[in-house]
Design an enzyme around this catalytic site. Structure first.
Site, PDB file in Angstrom:
ATOM      1  N   GLU A 164      41.349  50.534  37.730  1.00 52.70           N
ATOM      2  CA  GLU A 164      40.150  51.368  37.691  1.00 52.70           C
ATOM      3  C   GLU A 164      40.283  52.566  38.641  1.00 52.70           C
ATOM      4  OE1 GLU A 164      36.427  48.585  36.542  1.00 52.70           O
ATOM      5  OE2 GLU A 164      37.598  47.866  38.261  1.00 52.70           O
ATOM      6  N   GLU A 192      39.480  40.894  34.531  1.00 52.70           N
ATOM      7  CA  GLU A 192      38.196  40.394  35.029  1.00 52.70           C
ATOM      8  C   GLU A 192      37.583  39.295  34.173  1.00 52.70           C
ATOM      9  OE1 GLU A 192      38.484  44.517  36.904  1.00 52.70           O
ATOM     10  OE2 GLU A 192      39.116  43.534  35.053  1.00 52.70           O
ATOM     11  N   ALA A 201      40.643  43.868  43.110  1.00 52.71           N
ATOM     12  CA  ALA A 201      39.653  43.769  44.181  1.00 52.71           C
ATOM     13  C   ALA A 201      39.903  42.498  44.978  1.00 52.71           C
ATOM     14  CB  ALA A 201      38.247  43.759  43.597  1.00 52.71           C
ATOM     15  N   GLY A 252      40.400  46.390  39.844  1.00 49.58           N
ATOM     16  CA  GLY A 252      39.977  47.566  40.586  1.00 49.58           C
ATOM     17  C   GLY A 252      41.104  48.543  40.846  1.00 49.58           C
TER      18      GLY A 252
END
Length: 260
Positions: free
Chosen positions: A115, A135, A66, A112
């Protein structure tokens, strides 16, 4: 529709969507998530699109994570909203998509990015791919479904280790973990993925849509996966694809599914 952060290519019913932010290693920001949602929504309604391939532009990254610069100063309330909106617009949207979505992982798939790849229906990686959920090294946890989908794919213990250590695994380890289905050389990744997509195209799009629903039901709290399978199996008997498939089989010819 034209996009700023992604590009599309439709060839023989296979839509390839590339996340295209090379200076940011294709990192996901809100704008990119919104564009992906819009492109997928359009593909959902487009009868010409039968299979979707998600990949990253270039060979360095699928999606390197992200865009941290967007949320570094968020409050708890803003952080919760960020995760909820992202899951609704993209990650859950991908997982529940009625047409097959294959993630072709080229290079880094972190945070992300991993993910997003895990939300796809299955994954193929190039041999230079690196995957992980880093993360916890930033003082946060995966917020786009990572704590839920990673254990489903690799098992609880391995997911705990990957998330707690914030470490990366390479493509061959991902294959061993069942995180990806296949590993190819970098230059063969898209051709290999498209070949699998072409195999999918031989079959009933209606049956595949129903199979996606039935498989997903097993992983949804409060749903009886076996019950959904029974319902979808019965529903198949009322489709034109079923009539064509069984007729073709009995007459020893190739089925030409109408997709109805």
């Amino acid at each position: 529709m034209s996009y700023y952060n992604i590009s599309e290519e439709l060839e023989d019913a296979i839509l390839t969507i590339r996340i295209d932010r090379p200076k940011k290693l294709n990192a996901l920001n809100r704008e990119t998530i919104q564009e992906l949602h819009e492109a997928l929504k359009e593909a959902r309604e487009d009868e010409e699109v039968k299979v979707i391939i998600l990949t990253g532009a270039g060979e360095k990254a699928f999606v390197a994570g992200a865009d941290i610069s967007e949320f570094a100063d968020f409050s708890p309330k803003e952080g919760k909203r960020l995760a909820a909106e992202g899951q609704e617009k993209l990650f859950n949207y991908v997982a529940e998509f009625p047409k097959p979505i294959i993630a072709a992982i080229n290079g880094f798939a972190l945070g992300g990015g991993l993910e997003l790849a895990m939300a796809a229906h299955f994954r193929i990686a190039s041999d230079n791919a690196k995957m992980g959920l880093p993360e916890t090294s930033l003082g946060v946890i995966p917020g786009y479904g990572g704590t839920q989908r990673l254990p489903q794919l690799v098992g609880k213990g391995r997911a705990m280790e990957m998330i707690m250590t914030a470490g990366m695994i390479d493509a061959n380890q991902a294959l061993q973990y069942n995180l990806v289905n296949h590993v190819t050389e970098v230059e063969d990744l898209l051709d290999f993925t498209k070949e699998i997509a072409r195999k999918i195209l031989r079959n009933s799009t209606v049956a595949i849509c129903n199979a996606i629903s039935a498989i997903n039901a097993n992983y949804e709290a409060g749903k009886d996966g076996f019950g959904v399978e029974i319902d979808m199996f019965g529903k198949s008997f009322g489709t034109e694809d079923f009539k064509e498939g069984t007729t073709a089989f009995l007459n020893k010819r190739k089925a030409e599914f109408p997709g109805k």
